[in-house]
Write an enzyme that holds these catalytic residues in place. Structure first.
Site, PDB file in Angstrom:
ATOM      1  N   LYS A 190       0.881  -1.163   0.000  1.00 37.44           N
ATOM      2  CA  LYS A 190       0.000   0.000   0.000  1.00 37.44           C
ATOM      3  C   LYS A 190       0.917   1.210   0.000  1.00 37.44           C
ATOM      4  O   LYS A 190       1.624   1.476   0.977  1.00 37.44           O
ATOM      5  CB  LYS A 190      -0.915   0.025   1.220  1.00 37.44           C
ATOM      6  CG  LYS A 190      -1.875   1.210   1.165  1.00 37.44           C
ATOM      7  CD  LYS A 190      -2.599   1.423   2.469  1.00 37.44           C
ATOM      8  CE  LYS A 190      -3.431   2.707   2.351  1.00 37.44           C
ATOM      9  NZ  LYS A 190      -3.920   3.171   3.657  1.00 37.44           N
ATOM     10  N   GLY A 218      -8.045   9.573   9.557  1.00 35.95           N
ATOM     11  CA  GLY A 218      -8.443   9.688  10.954  1.00 35.95           C
ATOM     12  C   GLY A 218      -9.403  10.812  11.270  1.00 35.95           C
ATOM     13  O   GLY A 218      -9.706  11.053  12.435  1.00 35.95           O
ATOM     14  N   ALA A 257      -9.571   6.121   4.021  1.00 32.67           N
ATOM     15  CA  ALA A 257      -9.335   7.268   4.906  1.00 32.67           C
ATOM     16  C   ALA A 257     -10.589   8.093   5.147  1.00 32.67           C
ATOM     17  O   ALA A 257     -11.352   8.396   4.231  1.00 32.67           O
ATOM     18  CB  ALA A 257      -8.227   8.167   4.385  1.00 32.67           C
ATOM     19  N   GLY A 258     -10.776   8.433   6.424  1.00 34.40           N
ATOM     20  CA  GLY A 258     -11.829   9.359   6.824  1.00 34.40           C
ATOM     21  C   GLY A 258     -13.174   8.735   7.112  1.00 34.40           C
ATOM     22  O   GLY A 258     -14.118   9.440   7.481  1.00 34.40           O
ATOM     23  N   ASN A 280      -9.801   1.962   9.718  1.00 33.10           N
ATOM     24  CA  ASN A 280      -8.893   1.733  10.828  1.00 33.10           C
ATOM     25  C   ASN A 280      -9.377   2.470  12.082  1.00 33.10           C
ATOM     26  O   ASN A 280      -9.887   1.873  13.011  1.00 33.10           O
ATOM     27  CB  ASN A 280      -7.467   2.170  10.468  1.00 33.10           C
ATOM     28  CG  ASN A 280      -6.494   1.946  11.608  1.00 33.10           C
ATOM     29  OD1 ASN A 280      -6.804   1.286  12.595  1.00 33.10           O
ATOM     30  ND2 ASN A 280      -5.308   2.516  11.506  1.00 33.10           N
ATOM     31  N   THR A 281      -9.233   3.789  12.078  1.00 31.16           N
ATOM     32  CA  THR A 281      -9.469   4.588  13.281  1.00 31.16           C
ATOM     33  C   THR A 281     -10.835   4.335  13.904  1.00 31.16           C
ATOM     34  O   THR A 281     -10.951   4.176  15.123  1.00 31.16           O
ATOM     35  CB  THR A 281      -9.314   6.088  12.951  1.00 31.16           C
ATOM     36  OG1 THR A 281      -8.025   6.318  12.412  1.00 31.16           O
ATOM     37  CG2 THR A 281      -9.509   6.934  14.189  1.00 31.16           C
TER      38      THR A 281
END
Length: 234
Positions: free
Chosen positions: A73, A134, A160-161, A182-183
């Site tokens: 990645k 995040g 992301a986000g 993830n976050t």
């Protein structure tokens, strides 16, 4: 983390190379690979922290030399405040890594022109951000992602986000092939329940895309027309 990965239904796990011990010395502060079953998940090393193409290529080669899959990645974000990817260095690194036999999944801004260029170079996918890493702000780049998906010749992963399951569902409804989360799971009070919520949202969003979501319109449209009823009363 192990339980959340299992229960989420994930098939691929990305690991920051700067947080992984590739020396075999059992570093207790960089031992994340000990908790991820490589037979269950495809390990996707990432180059998070790389400031330019040269650093990213070096990290990818180190991972391959340590025996990790030759998948990467590709992340190059020199700005520590917003962590936005560098398009020029990302394209440069992609060209190098593809030629050296890597399967490259580049993290990019939601830029349809860059996405096409990366596909032409030979990347395995493109991974446009929904919003900054995040940030939990969801799919703020909806319009651009729609163009990327429309023009795509490779899978599109919204990365992301995505801070809520509804964000993941929205991305999948647009036609994305996958999302990276993830976050939202990692910081949840109950990561396992949140992982299940995202799994269900992804499945629901994909099903809605395949069936076809109704187009928005400005006026109301009765779901149970009254025409026949009124005719019968005259």
């Amino acid at each position: 983390m192990r339980e959340a990965l299992e229960i989420s239904g994930a098939e691929m796990v990305t690991v920051a190379l700067r947080r992984a011990d590739l020396t075999g010395k059992k570093d207790p502060f960089a031992n994340i690979l000990e908790f991820i079953d490589p037979k269950r998940f495809l390990l996707l090393p990432n180059t998070s922290g790389a400031m330019n193409a040269e650093e990213a290529v070096r990290l990818a080669k180190l991972a391959a030399a340590a025996g990790l899959p030759k998948w990467v990645k590709l992340e190059i974000h020199p700005d520590p405040r917003y962590l936005l990817p560098d398009p020029i260095e990302t394209l440069k690194a992609s060209e190098i890594l593809v030629k050296e036999g890597f399967t490259v999944l580049p993290y990019i801004n939601a830029d349809p022109v860059l996405a096409k260029r990366l596909q032409e170079v030979g990347t395995a996918t493109v991974m446009p951000l929904g919003s900054p890493i995040g940030s939990n702000r969801g799919v703020e780049t909806r319009g651009q992602i729609q163009i990327i998906i429309e023009q795509a010749t490779v899978p599109v992963v919204v990365d992301a986000g995505l801070g809520a399951p509804s964000h993941a569902a929205e991305a999948m409804e647009l036609g994305a092939d996958a999302v990276l989360v993830n976050t939202a799971i990692a910081v949840a009070r109950d990561p396992n329940r949140m992982a299940v919520a995202f799994k269900q949202a992804v499945e629901a969003g994909r099903a809605a895309f395949e069936v076809g979501v109704g187009a928005p319109q400005w006026t109301a449209s009765a779901t149970s027309p009254l025409t026949g009823f009124l005719d019968n009363q005259q």
